[in-house]
Design a protein around this motif. Structure first.
Motif, PDB file in Angstrom:
ATOM      1  N   LEU A 283       0.823  -1.207   0.000  1.00 47.25           N
ATOM      2  CA  LEU A 283       0.000   0.000   0.000  1.00 47.25           C
ATOM      3  C   LEU A 283       0.858   1.258   0.000  1.00 47.25           C
ATOM      4  O   LEU A 283       0.544   2.250  -0.673  1.00 47.25           O
ATOM      5  CB  LEU A 283      -0.931  -0.006   1.215  1.00 47.25           C
ATOM      6  N   HIS A 284       1.972   1.243   0.733  1.00 45.93           N
ATOM      7  CA  HIS A 284       2.877   2.391   0.735  1.00 45.93           C
ATOM      8  C   HIS A 284       3.502   2.596  -0.638  1.00 45.93           C
ATOM      9  O   HIS A 284       3.647   3.745  -1.104  1.00 45.93           O
ATOM     10  CB  HIS A 284       3.974   2.192   1.788  1.00 45.93           C
ATOM     11  N   ILE A 285       3.887   1.520  -1.294  1.00 42.69           N
ATOM     12  CA  ILE A 285       4.470   1.638  -2.635  1.00 42.69           C
ATOM     13  C   ILE A 285       3.463   2.238  -3.608  1.00 42.69           C
ATOM     14  O   ILE A 285       3.794   3.115  -4.419  1.00 42.69           O
ATOM     15  CB  ILE A 285       4.955   0.261  -3.125  1.00 42.69           C
ATOM     16  N   HIS A 286       2.221   1.788  -3.508  1.00 44.11           N
ATOM     17  CA  HIS A 286       1.187   2.345  -4.381  1.00 44.11           C
ATOM     18  C   HIS A 286       0.918   3.810  -4.057  1.00 44.11           C
ATOM     19  O   HIS A 286       0.670   4.613  -4.962  1.00 44.11           O
ATOM     20  CB  HIS A 286      -0.097   1.530  -4.235  1.00 44.11           C
ATOM     21  N   ALA A 287       0.962   4.171  -2.779  1.00 45.74           N
ATOM     22  CA  ALA A 287       0.726   5.571  -2.395  1.00 45.74           C
ATOM     23  C   ALA A 287       1.865   6.472  -2.857  1.00 45.74           C
ATOM     24  O   ALA A 287       1.635   7.621  -3.256  1.00 45.74           O
ATOM     25  CB  ALA A 287       0.555   5.671  -0.879  1.00 45.74           C
ATOM     26  N   PHE A 288       3.100   5.972  -2.830  1.00 44.43           N
ATOM     27  CA  PHE A 288       4.250   6.786  -3.232  1.00 44.43           C
ATOM     28  C   PHE A 288       4.363   6.932  -4.748  1.00 44.43           C
ATOM     29  O   PHE A 288       4.776   7.990  -5.237  1.00 44.43           O
ATOM     30  CB  PHE A 288       5.543   6.180  -2.692  1.00 44.43           C
TER      31      PHE A 288
ATOM     32  N   LYS B  45      19.135  -0.244  10.204  1.00 42.50           N
ATOM     33  CA  LYS B  45      19.574   0.912  10.985  1.00 42.50           C
ATOM     34  C   LYS B  45      18.795   2.186  10.662  1.00 42.50           C
ATOM     35  O   LYS B  45      19.100   3.243  11.227  1.00 42.50           O
ATOM     36  CB  LYS B  45      21.069   1.151  10.763  1.00 42.50           C
ATOM     37  N   LYS B  46      17.819   2.103   9.791  1.00 42.36           N
ATOM     38  CA  LYS B  46      17.022   3.275   9.445  1.00 42.36           C
ATOM     39  C   LYS B  46      15.848   3.405  10.410  1.00 42.36           C
ATOM     40  O   LYS B  46      15.348   2.417  10.943  1.00 42.36           O
ATOM     41  CB  LYS B  46      16.516   3.168   8.005  1.00 42.36           C
ATOM     42  N   SER B  47      15.426   4.624  10.624  1.00 37.36           N
ATOM     43  CA  SER B  47      14.327   4.896  11.556  1.00 37.36           C
ATOM     44  C   SER B  47      12.993   4.868  10.822  1.00 37.36           C
ATOM     45  O   SER B  47      12.920   5.132   9.618  1.00 37.36           O
ATOM     46  CB  SER B  47      14.517   6.263  12.222  1.00 37.36           C
ATOM     47  N   GLY B  48      11.946   4.558  11.570  1.00 34.57           N
ATOM     48  CA  GLY B  48      10.602   4.524  11.003  1.00 34.57           C
ATOM     49  C   GLY B  48      10.006   3.139  11.072  1.00 34.57           C
ATOM     50  O   GLY B  48      10.649   2.169  11.500  1.00 34.57           O
ATOM     51  N   ALA B  49       8.763   3.039  10.662  1.00 34.13           N
ATOM     52  CA  ALA B  49       8.074   1.745  10.646  1.00 34.13           C
ATOM     53  C   ALA B  49       8.706   0.840   9.603  1.00 34.13           C
ATOM     54  O   ALA B  49       9.226   1.291   8.578  1.00 34.13           O
ATOM     55  CB  ALA B  49       6.590   1.941  10.358  1.00 34.13           C
ATOM     56  N   LEU B  50       8.644  -0.444   9.858  1.00 33.92           N
ATOM     57  CA  LEU B  50       9.297  -1.406   8.975  1.00 33.92           C
ATOM     58  C   LEU B  50       8.696  -1.376   7.577  1.00 33.92           C
ATOM     59  O   LEU B  50       9.434  -1.416   6.572  1.00 33.92           O
ATOM     60  CB  LEU B  50       9.191  -2.810   9.570  1.00 33.92           C
ATOM     61  N   GLU B  51       7.371  -1.313   7.476  1.00 31.26           N
ATOM     62  CA  GLU B  51       6.744  -1.312   6.157  1.00 31.26           C
ATOM     63  C   GLU B  51       7.076  -0.049   5.372  1.00 31.26           C
ATOM     64  O   GLU B  51       7.251  -0.080   4.155  1.00 31.26           O
ATOM     65  CB  GLU B  51       5.226  -1.472   6.276  1.00 31.26           C
ATOM     66  N   TRP B  52       7.188   1.080   6.088  1.00 33.38           N
ATOM     67  CA  TRP B  52       7.542   2.336   5.418  1.00 33.38           C
ATOM     68  C   TRP B  52       8.982   2.287   4.928  1.00 33.38           C
ATOM     69  O   TRP B  52       9.278   2.707   3.798  1.00 33.38           O
ATOM     70  CB  TRP B  52       7.348   3.497   6.398  1.00 33.38           C
ATOM     71  N   LYS B  53       9.893   1.770   5.749  1.00 32.60           N
ATOM     72  CA  LYS B  53      11.301   1.671   5.337  1.00 32.60           C
ATOM     73  C   LYS B  53      11.466   0.709   4.161  1.00 32.60           C
ATOM     74  O   LYS B  53      12.224   0.988   3.224  1.00 32.60           O
ATOM     75  CB  LYS B  53      12.154   1.196   6.518  1.00 32.60           C
ATOM     76  N   LEU B  54      10.762  -0.413   4.200  1.00 34.07           N
ATOM     77  CA  LEU B  54      10.885  -1.390   3.127  1.00 34.07           C
ATOM     78  C   LEU B  54      10.350  -0.834   1.812  1.00 34.07           C
ATOM     79  O   LEU B  54      10.954  -1.039   0.744  1.00 34.07           O
ATOM     80  CB  LEU B  54      10.134  -2.666   3.512  1.00 34.07           C
ATOM     81  N   ALA B  55       9.232  -0.123   1.867  1.00 27.44           N
ATOM     82  CA  ALA B  55       8.673   0.466   0.648  1.00 27.44           C
ATOM     83  C   ALA B  55       9.617   1.500   0.057  1.00 27.44           C
ATOM     84  O   ALA B  55       9.850   1.525  -1.166  1.00 27.44           O
ATOM     85  CB  ALA B  55       7.309   1.095   0.953  1.00 27.44           C
ATOM     86  N   ARG B  56      10.193   2.359   0.916  1.00 27.18           N
ATOM     87  CA  ARG B  56      11.131   3.367   0.438  1.00 27.18           C
ATOM     88  C   ARG B  56      12.382   2.733  -0.170  1.00 27.18           C
ATOM     89  O   ARG B  56      12.913   3.202  -1.183  1.00 27.18           O
ATOM     90  CB  ARG B  56      11.513   4.305   1.581  1.00 27.18           C
ATOM     91  N   GLU B  57      12.856   1.665   0.428  1.00 32.10           N
ATOM     92  CA  GLU B  57      14.060   1.006  -0.067  1.00 32.10           C
ATOM     93  C   GLU B  57      13.811   0.359  -1.427  1.00 32.10           C
ATOM     94  O   GLU B  57      14.654   0.451  -2.338  1.00 32.10           O
ATOM     95  CB  GLU B  57      14.535  -0.039   0.933  1.00 32.10           C
TER      96      GLU B  57
ATOM     97  N   ALA C 287       1.312   3.490  -8.819  1.00 35.82           N
ATOM     98  CA  ALA C 287       1.504   2.424  -9.800  1.00 35.82           C
ATOM     99  C   ALA C 287       1.255   1.087  -9.119  1.00 35.82           C
ATOM    100  O   ALA C 287       1.277   0.992  -7.886  1.00 35.82           O
ATOM    101  CB  ALA C 287       2.917   2.476 -10.378  1.00 35.82           C
ATOM    102  N   PRO C 288       0.997   0.029  -9.891  1.00 35.03           N
ATOM    103  CA  PRO C 288       0.839  -1.301  -9.281  1.00 35.03           C
ATOM    104  C   PRO C 288       2.084  -1.692  -8.495  1.00 35.03           C
ATOM    105  O   PRO C 288       3.205  -1.561  -8.997  1.00 35.03           O
ATOM    106  CB  PRO C 288       0.615  -2.218 -10.491  1.00 35.03           C
ATOM    107  N   PRO C 289       1.942  -2.162  -7.265  1.00 32.83           N
ATOM    108  CA  PRO C 289       3.119  -2.379  -6.415  1.00 32.83           C
ATOM    109  C   PRO C 289       3.917  -3.632  -6.754  1.00 32.83           C
ATOM    110  O   PRO C 289       5.133  -3.645  -6.594  1.00 32.83           O
ATOM    111  CB  PRO C 289       2.523  -2.479  -5.002  1.00 32.83           C
TER     112      PRO C 289
END
Length: 206
Positions: free
Chosen positions: A99-104, A161-173, A107-109
Motif C-alpha cells: 500500500l505504501h508503494i502504491h501511495a508513493f 539501521k534506518k528509523s521509522g516503521a518497517l513497512e515504510w522503510k521497506l517500501a522506500r528502499e 503504480a501497481p506495487p
C-alpha cells in the motif's frame, strides 16, 4: 355485433403480431397493418429482446489490481519478515508495504517489488578457499533462487539501521532500488567487481 367483433380482433392481433413477427413474410405484415388501420387501432411497437446498452462513465476511478496472496515472491519476503513464528504480523507488514508503494508511486506495487529484487540480485558470489599456505577467493555463479535469497537478504539488512516503521522503510528502499539510488546497488557492484578481479581463480569444467 361489429363492435364486439372489433374488440375481439383488437385482443387477438397483438398476440399474433408477437408470435409471427419473426416468421411472417412482408406481404402478411402489410395485411396486418391494413387491418389495424381499418379498425382504427394504433399499430403496437414490435417487441425485441435486444438489451439496452449500459451507460458507462469514462471518469470512473481506477481500481488497483492487488496481487494475490499466494504469489511466490511475496510469500518468500513475508517468510523473511516473520519473527518468532508470527506470520500474521509479517503478512500485515507486507500488505502495508504494498500500500505504501502504491501511495508513493501511484503504480501497481507488485511489478515494482519484482523489479527491485531483480536489480538487487547479484549474479555471483565469492568464496574463500585454502590452497597450500594461502587463501584464494573463487567466484561462483548463483542460481535463480540463490539470487533472490541474497537480494532479499541485502534489502532487509540495509533497512535495519534506518528509523521509522518497517513497512515504510521497506517500501522506500524498494522504490530507491528501482530509481537506482540505493546502497544495495553499490554493494552489488562491489561484489561483481571483486569477482571479476578474481575470475582467474574460478573453477571451470572442460
Amino acid at each position: 355485433m361489429i363492435s364486439s367483433l372489433r374488440s375481439k380482433v383488437v385482443r387477438c392481433f397483438p398476440h399474433n403480431n408477437r408470435s409471427l413477427s419473426s416468421a411472417i413474410s412482408t406481404s402478411n405484415q402489410n395485411v396486418m397493418k391494413e387491418a389495424y388501420s381499418a379498425l382504427g387501432v394504433n399499430i403496437p411497437a414490435p417487441i425485441t429482446s435486444t438489451p439496452k446498452p449500459v451507460a458507462t462513465s469514462s471518469s470512473a476511478p481506477t481500481i488497483m489490481d492487488i496481487p494475490p496472496a499466494e504469489d511466490p515472491l511475496l510469500h518468500y519476503i513475508t517468510s523473511r519478515l516473520m519473527q518468532h513464528g508470527n506470520r500474521a504480523k509479517a503478512s500485515r507488514i507486507m500488505s502495508r508495504t504494498l500500500l505504501h508503494i502504491h501511495a508513493f508511486t501511484r503504480a501497481p506495487p507488485l511489478p515494482i517489488v519484482r523489479k527491485a529484487v531483480f536489480d538487487a540480485a547479484p549474479a555471483v558470489r565469492t568464496l574463500m578457499h585454502r590452497q597450500g599456505g594461502k587463501t584464494v577467493p573463487k567466484p561462483i555463479a548463483l542460481g535463480e533462487k540463490q539470487r533472490t535469497r541474497f537480494a532479499v537478504q541485502a534489502i532487509l539488512k540495509s533497512i535495519e539501521k534506518k528509523s521509522g516503521a518497517l513497512e515504510w522503510k521497506l517500501a522506500r528502499e524498494l522504490i530507491s532500488i528501482v530509481q537506482g539510488t540505493s546502497e544495495v546497488l553499490k554493494k552489488k557492484e562491489e561484489i561483481h567487481r571483486f569477482a571479476m578481479v578474481n575470475r582467474g581463480n574460478a573453477q571451470t569444467r572442460i
